[in-house]
Design an enzyme around this catalytic site. Structure first.
Site, PDB file in Angstrom:
ATOM      1  N   ASP A  38       0.850  -1.189   0.000  1.00 47.22           N
ATOM      2  CA  ASP A  38       0.000   0.000   0.000  1.00 47.22           C
ATOM      3  C   ASP A  38       0.892   1.248   0.000  1.00 47.22           C
ATOM      4  O   ASP A  38       1.714   1.425   0.910  1.00 47.22           O
ATOM      5  CB  ASP A  38      -0.864  -0.047   1.268  1.00 47.22           C
ATOM      6  N   CYS A  58      -5.927   4.180  -3.186  1.00 47.87           N
ATOM      7  CA  CYS A  58      -6.206   2.805  -2.734  1.00 47.87           C
ATOM      8  C   CYS A  58      -7.415   2.128  -3.375  1.00 47.87           C
ATOM      9  O   CYS A  58      -7.277   1.160  -4.113  1.00 47.87           O
ATOM     10  CB  CYS A  58      -6.379   2.805  -1.224  1.00 47.87           C
ATOM     11  N   HIS A  65     -10.793  -2.256   1.863  1.00 48.63           N
ATOM     12  CA  HIS A  65     -11.027  -0.902   1.358  1.00 48.63           C
ATOM     13  C   HIS A  65     -11.986  -0.838   0.178  1.00 48.63           C
ATOM     14  O   HIS A  65     -11.882   0.041  -0.683  1.00 48.63           O
ATOM     15  CB  HIS A  65      -9.698  -0.210   1.013  1.00 48.63           C
ATOM     16  N   ASP A 123      -0.359  -0.626  -4.759  1.00 45.95           N
ATOM     17  CA  ASP A 123      -1.641  -0.095  -5.254  1.00 45.95           C
ATOM     18  C   ASP A 123      -1.556   1.318  -5.798  1.00 45.95           C
ATOM     19  O   ASP A 123      -2.484   1.792  -6.453  1.00 45.95           O
ATOM     20  CB  ASP A 123      -2.722  -0.182  -4.158  1.00 45.95           C
TER      21      ASP A 123
HETATM   22 CA   LIG Z   1      -2.683   3.083  -1.376  1.00 46.72          CA
END
Ligand SMILES: [Ca+2]
Length: 467
Positions: free
Chosen positions: A50, A90, A147, A301
């Protein structure tokens, strides 16, 4: 079992089973057929970091952060120099990864916020790679950051994953597992179940345990780490949050924020913990003799925030459509199948992994579903080139199109017009310093027309969840 039956009926209704993925050019695909049992199918481990930047790993030129495990994967497999996240943030990238389509088709172009989008999520009618792999007999698991929806109705177990451990929001406290709205956020399937430990380490352990438990059948594990998203907390730091607090202010970054050097040290610890976690998972595969029958794919991501991470030599950062926002590390590892030490400059995107995993599994694709991604197994297994295509990005007033070396980037959209239009040859000019828009008006015109046609296509009839 009622839910499982519902899913099967749904998959049948949307036409699973009538179209095979084209894998004829792939060595891995050609060996599979009706005669091979599920136990012969390769496993898949998909790891997504991430906010990890293009320049954050040793094998991508970082001199400060030590990433021996990821460097070893690159050395023993294939490293991409031109891999891109579908989004610059994200949730959009995750929507594209899960569905194999541009995220706009799922109505998710921006981040699902735990403050303002807590009641919603990606529609369960979307067909995910986990659902496709299940039709091919795979055990599926997700360990990490979802998410793509907060209520249990949008949980990974409603989207084809047999098992889930992790958290559904972004920007979780790595130690207390409390989100930015002050909610406890650590789940076992679709129920809250707290667990003590540092997020990165817990997810690595769950993944290793799942491999141990599933070794007798083909499995697909999706491990979306939170590392190295804020708050900046290493394994030896303390929790920063309590239930009921509000962490939408600067406190979201954690206590190791104010001092620049300390923040960077925390970031280094976070990347190194991520690297150790990848090492833990690969070690488990090796211990069980599964490494030669498992495709491991690692990526990020979106790009890093440049005030803490590195996107070098790219310009820009997370949220931008400069290369630094979406050109990310990507490594594929499959000993005996992928040539050790290979480096590819093929342009590939997150959304390509859906079809690629289906091809790896010999799974059938849903009929009547437009998938935007392409199968990159021929690149991985044979070093082949992908068919020529134009790919696109769109986020908060920015648009971009890429065809061969040419990248059109448009920024600052006001009243339907972009205030900045740039054209770059990113093969020669990865830093996007030399704007060729005036010198190449025909290329600008062509890419702009392609972008507008794409925009029309992917947004037609979309019910926006987060724009
Ligand atoms: Ca991210």
């Amino acid at each position: 079992m009622e839910r499982a039956l519902d899913r099967r009926d749904f998959l049948k209704a949307v036409g699973f089973g009538a179209m095979s993925v084209a894998v004829s050019s792939c060595a891995a695909g050609s060996k599979r057929g009706a005669r091979s049992g599920p136990q012969d199918k390769p496993n898949i481990v998909l790891i997504m970091a991430d906010d990890l930047g293009y320049g954050d790993l040793g094998c991508y030129g970082n001199q400060t952060i030590k990433t021996p495990n990821l460097d070893a994967l690159a050395k023993g497999g294939m490293r991409f120099t031109d891999f891109h996240s579908n989004g610059a943030m994200c949730s959009p990238t995750r929507a594209a990864l899960l569905t194999g389509r541009y995220q706009q088709r799922a109505g998710i172009e921006s981040v699902l916020s735990a403050r303002s989008n807590y009641e919603t999520g990606m529609a369960v009618e979307e067909i995910t790679f986990a659902e496709v792999l299940k039709t091919a007999g795979y055990a599926t698991a997700c360990f990490g950051k979802w998410h793509l929806g907060y209520p249990p109705a949008y949980n990974p177990v409603r989207q084809g994953f047999d098992t889930y451990r992790g958290f559904v929001a972004g920007g979780l406290d790595y130690h207390s597992h409390i989100d930015r709205s002050g909610r406890a956020d650590w789940w076992k399937d679709d129920k809250l179940l707290p667990e003590e430990g540092y997020t990165t380490e817990l997810l690595s352990e769950h993944a290793a345990q799942f491999i141990e438990d599933s070794k007798a059948k083909p499995f697909c594990i999706y491990v979306p780490y939170q590392a190295v998203h804020f708050p900046f907390q290493g394994p030896n730091d303390e929790a920063d949050r309590v239930v009921g607090g509000n962490y939408w202010s600067k406190a979201k970054y954690g206590r190791r924020y104010d001092d620049v050097d300390d923040r960077k040290l925390a970031y280094k610890e976070m990347v190194e913990s991520l690297d150790a976690g990848v090492g833990r998972i690969v070690k488990k595969l090796k211990e069980l003799g599964l490494d030669k029958k498992t495709l491991v794919f690692f990526t990020s991501d979106n790009g890093a925030y440049r005030w803490v991470g590195s996107n070098l030599p790219c310009k820009g950062q997370k949220g931008d459509l400069w290369e630094g926002g979406h050109r990310v590390p990507a490594i594929a590892f499959w000993p005996g199948k992928i040539k050790a030490g290979a480096v590819t400059n093929e342009t590939a995107l997150t959304m390509d992994l859906f079809v690629t995993m289906a091809a790896t599994a010999g799974a059938e694709l849903p009929v009547g579903r437009k998938l935007d991604g392409v199968n990159i197994l021929p690149v991985l297994l044979e070093g082949r080139k992908l068919p020529e295509r134009t790919v696109f990005w769109r986020t908060s007033g920015q648009g971009a199109a890429r065809k061969g070396p040419w990248k059109l980037i448009m920024r600052g959209k006001k009243q339907g017009e972009y205030t900045f239009v740039g054209l770059f040859n990113v093969d020669d000019d990865i830093g996007e310093d030399n704007n060729l828009a005036e010198a190449q008006p025909q290329m600008v015109k062509m890419l702009k027309a392609e972008f507008e046609a794409w925009e029309k296509d992917v947004t037609a009839g979309v019910k926006w969840i987060r724009k």
